[in-house]
Design a protein around this motif. Structure first.
Motif, PDB file in Angstrom:
ATOM      1  N   LEU A  78       0.724  -1.091   0.102  1.00 16.16           N
ATOM      2  CA  LEU A  78      -0.022  -0.144  -0.057  1.00 16.16           C
ATOM      3  C   LEU A  78       0.672   1.481   0.043  1.00 16.16           C
ATOM      4  O   LEU A  78       0.435   2.278  -0.572  1.00 16.16           O
ATOM      5  CB  LEU A  78      -0.890   0.026   1.139  1.00 16.16           C
ATOM      6  CG  LEU A  78      -2.043  -0.924   1.138  1.00 16.16           C
ATOM      7  CD1 LEU A  78      -3.130  -0.930   2.307  1.00 16.16           C
ATOM      8  CD2 LEU A  78      -2.577  -0.953  -0.136  1.00 16.16           C
ATOM      9  N   VAL A  79       2.089   1.131   0.516  1.00 16.16           N
ATOM     10  CA  VAL A  79       3.097   2.270   0.443  1.00 16.16           C
ATOM     11  C   VAL A  79       4.346   1.845  -0.149  1.00 16.16           C
ATOM     12  O   VAL A  79       4.944   1.056  -0.328  1.00 16.16           O
ATOM     13  CB  VAL A  79       3.486   2.766   2.134  1.00 16.16           C
ATOM     14  CG1 VAL A  79       2.134   3.306   2.613  1.00 16.16           C
ATOM     15  CG2 VAL A  79       3.849   1.474   2.752  1.00 16.16           C
ATOM     16  N   LEU A 113      -5.178   7.035   2.532  1.00 14.71           N
ATOM     17  CA  LEU A 113      -5.528   5.510   3.509  1.00 14.71           C
ATOM     18  C   LEU A 113      -6.344   6.076   4.649  1.00 14.71           C
ATOM     19  O   LEU A 113      -7.258   5.457   4.985  1.00 14.71           O
ATOM     20  CB  LEU A 113      -4.112   5.083   3.950  1.00 14.71           C
ATOM     21  CG  LEU A 113      -3.426   4.468   2.490  1.00 14.71           C
ATOM     22  CD1 LEU A 113      -1.911   3.745   3.246  1.00 14.71           C
ATOM     23  CD2 LEU A 113      -4.175   3.270   2.252  1.00 14.71           C
ATOM     24  N   GLY A 127     -10.379   5.020   5.613  1.00 12.96           N
ATOM     25  CA  GLY A 127     -10.708   4.212   7.039  1.00 12.96           C
ATOM     26  C   GLY A 127      -9.619   3.476   7.583  1.00 12.96           C
ATOM     27  O   GLY A 127      -9.969   2.533   8.334  1.00 12.96           O
ATOM     28  N   ALA A 128      -8.392   3.769   7.038  1.00 11.31           N
ATOM     29  CA  ALA A 128      -7.332   3.079   7.808  1.00 11.31           C
ATOM     30  C   ALA A 128      -6.826   3.855   8.979  1.00 11.31           C
ATOM     31  O   ALA A 128      -7.064   5.215   8.923  1.00 11.31           O
ATOM     32  CB  ALA A 128      -6.244   3.076   6.736  1.00 11.31           C
ATOM     33  N   ASN A 129      -6.621   3.198  10.153  1.00 12.79           N
ATOM     34  CA  ASN A 129      -5.993   3.965  11.262  1.00 12.79           C
ATOM     35  C   ASN A 129      -4.618   3.943  11.213  1.00 12.79           C
ATOM     36  O   ASN A 129      -3.824   3.195  10.197  1.00 12.79           O
ATOM     37  CB  ASN A 129      -6.764   3.275  12.399  1.00 12.79           C
ATOM     38  CG  ASN A 129      -6.415   1.907  12.712  1.00 12.79           C
ATOM     39  OD1 ASN A 129      -5.358   1.140  11.859  1.00 12.79           O
ATOM     40  ND2 ASN A 129      -7.245   1.035  13.349  1.00 12.79           N
ATOM     41  N   ASP A 130      -4.260   4.799  12.315  1.00 14.98           N
ATOM     42  CA  ASP A 130      -2.658   4.975  12.123  1.00 14.98           C
ATOM     43  C   ASP A 130      -2.032   3.488  12.510  1.00 14.98           C
ATOM     44  O   ASP A 130      -0.822   3.235  11.760  1.00 14.98           O
ATOM     45  CB  ASP A 130      -2.311   5.696  13.409  1.00 14.98           C
ATOM     46  CG  ASP A 130      -2.601   7.270  13.249  1.00 14.98           C
ATOM     47  OD1 ASP A 130      -3.101   7.474  11.958  1.00 14.98           O
ATOM     48  OD2 ASP A 130      -2.571   8.101  13.826  1.00 14.98           O
ATOM     49  N   TYR A 176      -2.637   0.489  11.413  1.00 12.53           N
ATOM     50  CA  TYR A 176      -2.652  -0.089   9.947  1.00 12.53           C
ATOM     51  C   TYR A 176      -1.489   0.457   9.157  1.00 12.53           C
ATOM     52  O   TYR A 176      -0.937  -0.168   8.432  1.00 12.53           O
ATOM     53  CB  TYR A 176      -3.875   0.195   9.455  1.00 12.53           C
ATOM     54  CG  TYR A 176      -4.247  -0.868   8.137  1.00 12.53           C
ATOM     55  CD1 TYR A 176      -4.559  -2.086   7.943  1.00 12.53           C
ATOM     56  CD2 TYR A 176      -3.860  -0.207   6.846  1.00 12.53           C
ATOM     57  CE1 TYR A 176      -4.576  -2.791   6.647  1.00 12.53           C
ATOM     58  CE2 TYR A 176      -3.809  -0.790   5.625  1.00 12.53           C
ATOM     59  CZ  TYR A 176      -4.055  -2.252   5.735  1.00 12.53           C
ATOM     60  OH  TYR A 176      -4.053  -2.767   4.457  1.00 12.53           O
ATOM     61  N   GLU A 206       1.857  -1.220   7.633  1.00 14.37           N
ATOM     62  CA  GLU A 206       2.170  -1.146   6.249  1.00 14.37           C
ATOM     63  C   GLU A 206       3.599  -0.649   6.122  1.00 14.37           C
ATOM     64  O   GLU A 206       4.502  -1.245   5.414  1.00 14.37           O
ATOM     65  CB  GLU A 206       1.283  -0.485   5.362  1.00 14.37           C
ATOM     66  CG  GLU A 206      -0.092  -1.088   5.349  1.00 14.37           C
ATOM     67  CD  GLU A 206       0.033  -2.445   4.357  1.00 14.37           C
ATOM     68  OE1 GLU A 206       0.660  -2.354   3.376  1.00 14.37           O
ATOM     69  OE2 GLU A 206      -0.580  -3.290   5.055  1.00 14.37           O
ATOM     70  N   LEU A 262       2.754  10.397  12.228  1.00 10.07           N
ATOM     71  CA  LEU A 262       1.159  10.544  12.238  1.00 10.07           C
ATOM     72  C   LEU A 262       0.909  11.547  13.328  1.00 10.07           C
ATOM     73  O   LEU A 262      -0.217  12.133  13.146  1.00 10.07           O
ATOM     74  CB  LEU A 262       0.559   9.210  12.421  1.00 10.07           C
ATOM     75  CG  LEU A 262       0.827   8.248  10.935  1.00 10.07           C
ATOM     76  CD1 LEU A 262       0.436   6.578  11.018  1.00 10.07           C
ATOM     77  CD2 LEU A 262       0.226   8.751   9.785  1.00 10.07           C
TER      78      LEU A 262
END
Ligand SMILES: Nc1ncnc2c1ncn2[C@@H]1O[C@H](COP(=O)(O)OP(=O)(O)OP(=O)(O)O)[C@@H](O)[C@H]1O
Ligand SMILES: [Mg+2]
Lengths: 320, 237
Positions: free
Chosen positions: A28-29, A220, A224-227, A229, A233, A316
């Motif tokens: 994802l990253v 992200l 709805g991704a939280n920190d 998650y 990644e 974050l």
């Protein structure tokens, strides 16, 4: 394009076959950039250095333990000739005392001729030693694994054979182990410094990657991704990078060790090789050496993952 | 006050609290002038509305306020009955999972395929790929991207990107859908088709807000219009 009858996404109809492989498992990253490769290279170099330091420290530790056990398994009694006394009688007396001491395995006397031969390297051959007061040596081999107390023997010798002196190499041994310990501590400090440097490199690389992926992180968040998650990644990407870099570094360190081992083996025929070997033992590192190198590689990879996760979390939180 | 709060919580439990409620909200960017002033309105559950106004009127800003990517400089914003001023990070994530967004500039991730982009909201919730594959593929076919699934966004046309962005917002069947100019890049017949998709979603229980200045699109539906102008909002029922 024919319109499906209903867009109802709740009931996936199974009429059309699904493409065989949709899964690419793309990260994802995206960290696999030039920056990522540079970081892997830095990690490889640092792992290489750390592995050599650790391997060197291990080598010294192993060799010094080997010398110490060899040296401390042997003590010597020196009997000096004295005009008024019969040296042969003194030797006999000392030998019988030594035989009675605890933990003694074997007592061996150097004959007059053998003692004189010991002096040859210093005095040259063809000398007549009969006029010289050459001291005689009694070598006492100790049983393996024992650390007997020689004060009794020392006391007995002082009383009955005043011309004899006992040398248990204690002074030499302490010096040797102090020196070896110093080398080991210096090696460990170097390893720690290199690990700290690796952590700093990872911190900067992670911050760079985060700043470069601002957009991605935003998206992200919105989907709805939280920190946690997102941090995971990033951590996963960096763990892979770290593992790859440290594997390369550790591999290089192992290759260097093997080459050095082969070189020393070819030197062994020469006199210089004998001395080297006397100093370091044979250069081939045992399984503990290899284990150390692999352990260092794993530590570096885990440090990379942990530091990048920490950095991402902090980033974050700063971003709000 | 206590009673109002209790009432809200009660309503929230029954799914009756407004999806969005603004009270005297004002916002400015940095030290600039107030872009929006004294906004007071609600978006009811299961409702459908257009948000319109001339370019630069603040439509995108209003949507960003709802998304909590811009914080109000004054006033009260609550989402699903929750005052957002004291919301935790976890609470924020939970709220965002109830909302689907179509950004005016799409914001697809360029290193992921169309399929992966659309599946992203499910993936970040930790769902297994096998559990949503069929659903994602079906939605992609519905928006006409069935044969563009394995393509990266940079090679998609503007309209294809737009449809991918819409699919990504719809895939979680959100309680609230915010779409910023969702038909700006497609031809009128596809625009009608996408509008039908939003209507269908609305029928399934989602509140829909579509920001647009396309009157031909708005004229197809007789629904509430939130009109922005000079920083103020007025509502055409
Ligand atoms: N990040 C920002 N910083 C400063 N000013 C901004 C920012 N974003 C928007 N603005 C200003 O706020 C006002 C409203 O912008 P906004 O994007 O909300 O308008 P809009 O109604 O979405 O316009 P359009 O129909 O063209 O998309 C504009 O005057 C714009 O210049
Ligand atoms: Mg806009």
């Amino acid at each position: 394009m024919s319109e499906p009858s209903s867009p109802n996404p709740r009931q996936p109809p199974a009429e059309r076959p699904l493409p065989a492989s949709l899964r690419r498992n793309a990260p994802l990253v995206p960290v696999e950039s030039a920056g990522g490769r540079a970081l892997a290279a830095v990690i490889a170099i640092l792992t290489f250095l750390a592995a050599l330091c650790a391997g060197g420290a291990e080598l010294v530790a192993a060799s010094s333990a080997q010398w110490q056990s060899a040296v401390s398994r042997e003590i010597t009694i020196q009997v000096r000739p004295q005009a008024q006394r019969s040296i042969e009688a003194d030797i006999e007396q000392a030998v019988s005392l030594a035989r009675r001491a605890p933990g003694v395995e074997e007592v061996q006397t150097f004959s007059k001729a053998e003692s004189e031969r010991l002096l040859e390297p210093w005095l040259g051959t063809g000398l007549d030693f009969s006029d010289l007061p050459v001291p005689r040596l009694i070598v006492i081999k100790l049983q393996e694994g024992t650390q007997p107390d020689f004060s009794g023997l020392r006391q007995a010798l002082r009383e009955k054979v005043p011309t004899a002196s006992l040398d248990d190499h204690a002074l030499w041994l302490t010096r040797l182990s102090t020196m070896a310990n110093t080398v080991i501590v210096v090696g460990l400090v170097l390893v720690i410094l290199v690990l700290v440097a690796a952590s700093l490199a990872v911190t900067f690389a992670t911050r760079g990657a985060m700043a470069g992926n601002r957009e991605v992180v935003d998206v992200l968040h919105f989907v709805g991704a939280n920190d946690d998650y997102i941090a995971r990644e990033f951590q996963r990407r960096f763990f892979r990078l770290g593992l790859r870099g440290s594997a390369m570094g550790a591999g290089a360190a192992l290759i260097v060790t093997i080459i050095l081992g082969m070189l020393t083996r070819s030197w062994r025929a020469s006199p210089a090789g004998d001395q080297l070997e006397a100093l370091f033992g044979s250069f081939s590192i045992g399984w503990r050496g290899y284990a150390t190198v692999i352990l260092i590689a794993l530590i570096v990879a885990f440090i990379t993952a942990a530091i990048s996760r920490l950095t991402v979390r902090r980033f974050l939180n700063e971003a709000g | 006050m206590q009673r109002v709060k209790a009432l809200y919580e009660n309503e929230f439990d029954q799914g009756l609290a407004p999806a969005v409620h603004f009270e005297n909200v004002g916002v400015r960017y940095g030290m600039g002038p107030e872009v929006l002033r004294d906004l007071t309105f609600s978006i009811e559950p299961r409702s459908f509305q257009f948000l319109t106004g001339p370019s630069g009127a603040g439509k995108t800003t209003l949507l960003r306020l709802i998304l909590l990517s811009v914080r109000p400089t004054r006033g009260l914003v609550s989402l699903f009955g929750q005052d957002v001023s004291k919301i935790s990070k976890d609470g924020l994530t939970a709220l965002r999972r109830r909302m689907g967004v179509v950004f005016q500039d799409f914001r697809l991730l360029d290193h992921l395929t169309t399929y992966e982009n659309v599946a992203l909201p499910l993936r970040v919730q930790g769902k297994e790929e096998a559990s949503y594959r069929a659903e994602v593929v079906e939605l992609l076919r519905w928006v006409g991207l069935g044969d563009r699934m394995h393509v990266l966004p940079p090679v998609l046309s503007g309209g294809e990107k737009q449809r991918a962005a819409i699919a990504r917002a719809l895939i979680v069947r959100p309680d609230l859908l915010l779409a910023d100019e969702p038909t700006g890049n497609v031809d009128p017949s596809l625009a009608r088709r996408l509008l039908r998709l939003f209507i269908e979603l609305n029928r399934l229980g989602t509140s829909v807000v579509i920001a647009t200045h396309d009157f031909s699109l708005m004229d197809q539906l007789n629904v509430r219009r939130l009109v922005l102008g000079d920083g103020h909002l007025h509502i055409d029922a």
